[in-house]
Scaffold this motif. Structure first.
Motif, PDB file in Angstrom:
ATOM      1  N   GLN A   1       0.852  -1.188   0.000  1.00 32.42           N
ATOM      2  CA  GLN A   1       0.000   0.000   0.000  1.00 32.42           C
ATOM      3  C   GLN A   1       0.883   1.231   0.000  1.00 32.42           C
ATOM      4  OE1 GLN A   1      -2.234  -0.779   3.582  1.00 32.42           O
ATOM      5  NE2 GLN A   1      -3.996  -1.436   2.385  1.00 32.42           N
ATOM      6  N   LEU A   2       0.478   2.231  -0.770  1.00 36.72           N
ATOM      7  CA  LEU A   2       1.217   3.476  -0.864  1.00 36.72           C
ATOM      8  C   LEU A   2       0.333   4.607  -0.343  1.00 36.72           C
ATOM      9  CD1 LEU A   2       3.745   4.964  -1.860  1.00 36.72           C
ATOM     10  CD2 LEU A   2       2.617   5.179  -4.072  1.00 36.72           C
ATOM     11  N   TYR A   3       0.801   5.303   0.698  1.00 39.97           N
ATOM     12  CA  TYR A   3       0.040   6.374   1.330  1.00 39.97           C
ATOM     13  C   TYR A   3       0.748   7.712   1.149  1.00 39.97           C
ATOM     14  CZ  TYR A   3      -2.897   3.080   3.873  1.00 39.97           C
ATOM     15  OH  TYR A   3      -3.803   2.101   4.207  1.00 39.97           O
ATOM     16  N   MET A   4      -0.033   8.781   1.109  1.00 42.10           N
ATOM     17  CA  MET A   4       0.496  10.137   1.134  1.00 42.10           C
ATOM     18  C   MET A   4       0.093  10.733   2.492  1.00 42.10           C
ATOM     19  SD  MET A   4       0.083  13.342  -1.492  1.00 42.10           S
ATOM     20  CE  MET A   4      -1.660  13.142  -1.631  1.00 42.10           C
ATOM     21  N   PRO A   5       1.038  10.811   3.459  1.00 44.47           N
ATOM     22  CA  PRO A   5       0.687  11.272   4.810  1.00 44.47           C
ATOM     23  C   PRO A   5       0.884  12.771   5.006  1.00 44.47           C
ATOM     24  CG  PRO A   5       2.878  10.347   4.839  1.00 44.47           C
ATOM     25  CD  PRO A   5       2.376  10.227   3.412  1.00 44.47           C
ATOM     26  N   VAL A   6       0.156  13.309   5.976  1.00 46.53           N
ATOM     27  CA  VAL A   6       0.326  14.678   6.456  1.00 46.53           C
ATOM     28  C   VAL A   6       0.347  14.593   7.984  1.00 46.53           C
ATOM     29  CG1 VAL A   6      -0.683  16.975   6.595  1.00 46.53           C
ATOM     30  CG2 VAL A   6      -0.879  15.658   4.485  1.00 46.53           C
TER      31      VAL A   6
END
Length: 121
Positions: free
Chosen positions: A5-10
């Protein structure tokens, strides 16, 4: 079976220098799953492989695309410990187990005297 899984976190952290060698930063995080893949290989005499990409099937396996929770970061001299706990389950209701992401890690900064987050700017 392989799941990626590829996430874009903040991340939003508030840092405190409690002493010259201790740094604490609690906070919140939010992330969006931008993609990923699932691969399953099984042998039925033909060595069959199934590959799926999340980009092609947005509701693939019922994963929640948005996730959020709490995080914390503690540094003492050259050792840093961080943790993340998701407040939302990984799967949508009724489409999988009630599993929450929990991550704990340790970082060791070998050049902490010259390059440290504990030094003032």
């Amino acid at each position: 079976m392989k799941l990626t899984q590829l996430y874009m976190p903040v991340n939003l952290l508030i840092g405190f220098n409690n002493s010259p060698s201790l740094f604490v930063a609690p906070g919140l995080f939010a992330e969006y799953m931008t993609g990923g893949k699932f691969k399953r290989v099984y042998n039925d005499g033909t060595n069959h492989t199934i590959k799926n990409h999340y980009r092609d099937e947005p509701g693939f396996y019922g994963f929640n695309r948005f996730n959020g929770g709490v995080c914390a970061f503690v540094a003492y001299k050259f050792i840093m410990v961080y943790g993340v706990h998701s407040l939302r389950p990984m799967f949508k209701n009724g489409q999988g187990p009630d599993v929450h992401k929990t991550v704990v890690g340790v970082l060791i900064n070998i050049d902490w005297k010259n390059n440290s987050i504990l030094k003032p700017f």
